[in-house]
Design an enzyme around this catalytic site. Structure first.
Site, PDB file in Angstrom:
ATOM      1  N   ASP A 100      65.282 -10.679  36.877  1.00  0.00           N
ATOM      2  CA  ASP A 100      64.913 -12.072  38.016  1.00  0.00           C
ATOM      3  C   ASP A 100      64.182 -12.461  36.909  1.00  0.00           C
ATOM      4  O   ASP A 100      64.343 -13.707  36.303  1.00  0.00           O
ATOM      5  CB  ASP A 100      64.752 -11.678  38.840  1.00  0.00           C
ATOM      6  CG  ASP A 100      65.492 -11.206  39.400  1.00  0.00           C
ATOM      7  OD1 ASP A 100      66.655 -10.442  39.158  1.00  0.00           O
ATOM      8  OD2 ASP A 100      64.867 -10.536  41.195  1.00  0.00           O
ATOM      9  N   TYR A 130      64.172  -0.890  49.192  1.00  0.00           N
ATOM     10  CA  TYR A 130      64.494  -0.493  47.696  1.00  0.00           C
ATOM     11  C   TYR A 130      63.484   0.064  46.523  1.00  0.00           C
ATOM     12  O   TYR A 130      63.858   0.943  45.890  1.00  0.00           O
ATOM     13  CB  TYR A 130      63.841  -2.066  47.601  1.00  0.00           C
ATOM     14  CG  TYR A 130      64.034  -2.612  45.858  1.00  0.00           C
ATOM     15  CD1 TYR A 130      64.838  -3.770  45.556  1.00  0.00           C
ATOM     16  CD2 TYR A 130      62.839  -2.449  45.271  1.00  0.00           C
ATOM     17  CE1 TYR A 130      65.466  -4.168  44.021  1.00  0.00           C
ATOM     18  CE2 TYR A 130      62.972  -3.284  43.658  1.00  0.00           C
ATOM     19  CZ  TYR A 130      64.435  -3.530  43.061  1.00  0.00           C
ATOM     20  OH  TYR A 130      64.229  -3.809  42.029  1.00  0.00           O
TER      21      TYR A 130
HETATM   22  C1  GLA Z   1      65.974  -7.741  43.131  1.00  0.00           C
HETATM   23  C2  GLA Z   1      65.069  -6.970  41.833  1.00  0.00           C
HETATM   24  C3  GLA Z   1      65.711  -6.468  40.735  1.00  0.00           C
HETATM   25  C4  GLA Z   1      66.976  -6.222  40.437  1.00  0.00           C
HETATM   26  C5  GLA Z   1      67.975  -6.267  42.586  1.00  0.00           C
HETATM   27  C6  GLA Z   1      69.281  -5.732  42.486  1.00  0.00           C
HETATM   28  O1  GLA Z   1      66.526  -8.558  43.320  1.00  0.00           O
HETATM   29  O2  GLA Z   1      64.284  -8.220  41.804  1.00  0.00           O
HETATM   30  O3  GLA Z   1      65.493  -6.525  39.861  1.00  0.00           O
HETATM   31  O4  GLA Z   1      66.437  -4.836  41.272  1.00  0.00           O
HETATM   32  O5  GLA Z   1      67.059  -6.769  43.250  1.00  0.00           O
HETATM   33  O6  GLA Z   1      70.205  -5.795  41.146  1.00  0.00           O
END
Ligand code: GLA
Length: 392
Positions: free
Chosen positions: A166, A215
């Site tokens: 991101d 996550y």
């Molecule tokens: C979130 C995290 C990213 C990535 C996505 C899944 O957005 O911030 O780093 O791991 O999830 O692809």
């Protein structure tokens, strides 16, 4: 925005504005922290931070959206602890800048954003990157260093063990193109999207509680899979190094749940590579199939989807002219990304809200995916969207 700045702080003397975009990830989900491949697009939805030096020793931040201010003596910032507040993203970045040896100057900030929060379009990274650029106030830092610094802010201060995608795309986005990031080498290739395709994001408008804890749990499960593979292949560092052949060979030594998590990551990396090749060949049908395969893998193997996302994907796949659909971002809500013929967009934009409303009683928001450039100073103040255009 300059007028708002003047209203809040009394003067807009010396004000500068910095912009950083949100993103939609086309394919390559939950692969970044496994050092694999991702293919995000920077959006024209962005966060803007206006900044000017302050005459006392304070750092002040005003969020237009929340109509909320916060301030701290600059000298105390290095020792602050998180308070589960939107300003954690800003303070996290400020602390990392200090750690990186960049002196923090007293300043007044105003934040405006058109990236919808909790939508999986990466409003956090947009806030981190735009704040970092504003706190640097034009002082130069290599974009890759800045992306990593913002990622550290999120990991260390906010406490979200995210990958680099991101923050990276928020700095390296390109107009008219997606970028394929190799999350190990931290290099990327620009990937033009084929003619005759339109991409549209749809916001479920939900964010399930599980998102944060799940996550972290996924990152741990991936590490557990790597531990198993290493017993036979000691040089394997991450799931990135696990080829489909190695996976097949070691799968039976893993607990079934861990094997499913690993299978998603291993197959998703392969899908990104194939998607990029299909993109270059203009093989739009294949791109659509890979979108759907990615979603099914996230739904059944990685288990980060939810009813709302699955419904939107299935509904989209039933519509004329849609090549593919999948969830995008971390999951448990947020957005889907849909690939279709440009002449199918109008029908899609009518039907999807109707179907979703009928099923969940919620009006989803729809955003056209217009690839835009990465974070930098916004010198053309005319381009800053008015608050009336804010979508939240
Ligand atoms: C979130 C995290 C990213 C990535 C996505 C899944 O957005 O911030 O780093 O791991 O999830 O692809």
């Amino acid at each position: 925005m300059i007028d708002v700045f003047r209203q809040i702080y009394g003067s807009a003397h010396g004000v500068r504005v910095f912009r950083a975009p949100g993103r939609v990830n086309l394919i390559g989900e939950h692969t970044d922290y496994n050092l694999g491949f991702v293919l995000p697009v920077a959006l024209d939805l962005a966060t803007y931070v206006a900044t000017a030096p302050s005459s006392d020793a304070q750092l002040r931040i005003y969020s237009e959206q929340r109509n909320e201010s916060a301030e701290w003596p600059v000298a105390e910032i290095a020792a602050l602890t998180p308070r589960r507040h939107w300003t954690d993203y800003c303070i996290g970045v400020a602390q990392e800048l200090i750690r990186a040896g960049s002196a923090l100057e007293p300043a007044n900030l105003v934040v405006r954003s058109t990236v919808p929060e909790g939508s999986g379009l990466s409003s956090s990274a947009a806030l981190e990157v735009s704040t970092a650029l504003a706190l640097l106030g034009g002082r130069r830092m290599a974009p890759l260093e800045l992306a990593r610094l913002c990622q550290r802010a999120e990991r260390n201060f906010v406490g979200m063990p995210c990958g680099i995608m991101d923050q990276y795309i928020s700095l390296f986005g390109e107009e008219h193109a997606a970028i394929c990031i190799d999350c190990r080498s931290l290099k990327h290739q620009v990937v033009r999207l084929p003619e005759g395709t339109a991409f549209v994001a749809v916001n479920t408008m939900v964010k399930h509680e599980l998102a944060g804890s799940a996550y972290k749990e996924r990152t741990e499960q991936c590490a557990a899979a790597v531990d198993v593979v290493r017993r036979r292949y000691p040089r394997v560092e991450s799931l990135r190094d696990v080829s489909p052949a190695i996976f097949e060979e070691t799968e039976s030594s893993m607990e079934p749940l861990i094997a499913r998590r690993a299978r998603h990551v291993v197959t998703e990396d392969a899908r990104v590579i194939e998607f990029v090749a299909a993109c270059r060949e203009g093989a739009v049908e294949r791109m659509g199939e890979l979108f759907e395969a990615s979603h099914r893998s996230l739904q059944h193997d990685y288990e980060v989807s939810c009813d709302e996302l699955d419904f939107l994907v299935d509904a989209a796949l039933g519509l004329e002219g849609v090549y593919g659909a999948r969830m995008t971002g971390g999951g448990f809500g947020g957005c889907t990304v849909n690939m279709m013929r440009p002449d199918a967009v109008a029908h899609f934009e009518r039907e999807i809200p109707r179907l979703y409303q009928e099923r969940f009683g919620i009006q989803p928001h729809i955003y056209p995916v217009r690839p835009s450039w990465g974070g930098e100073e916004e010198k053309n103040l005319e381009r800053i969207p008015a608050p009336a255009q804010l979508s939240s």
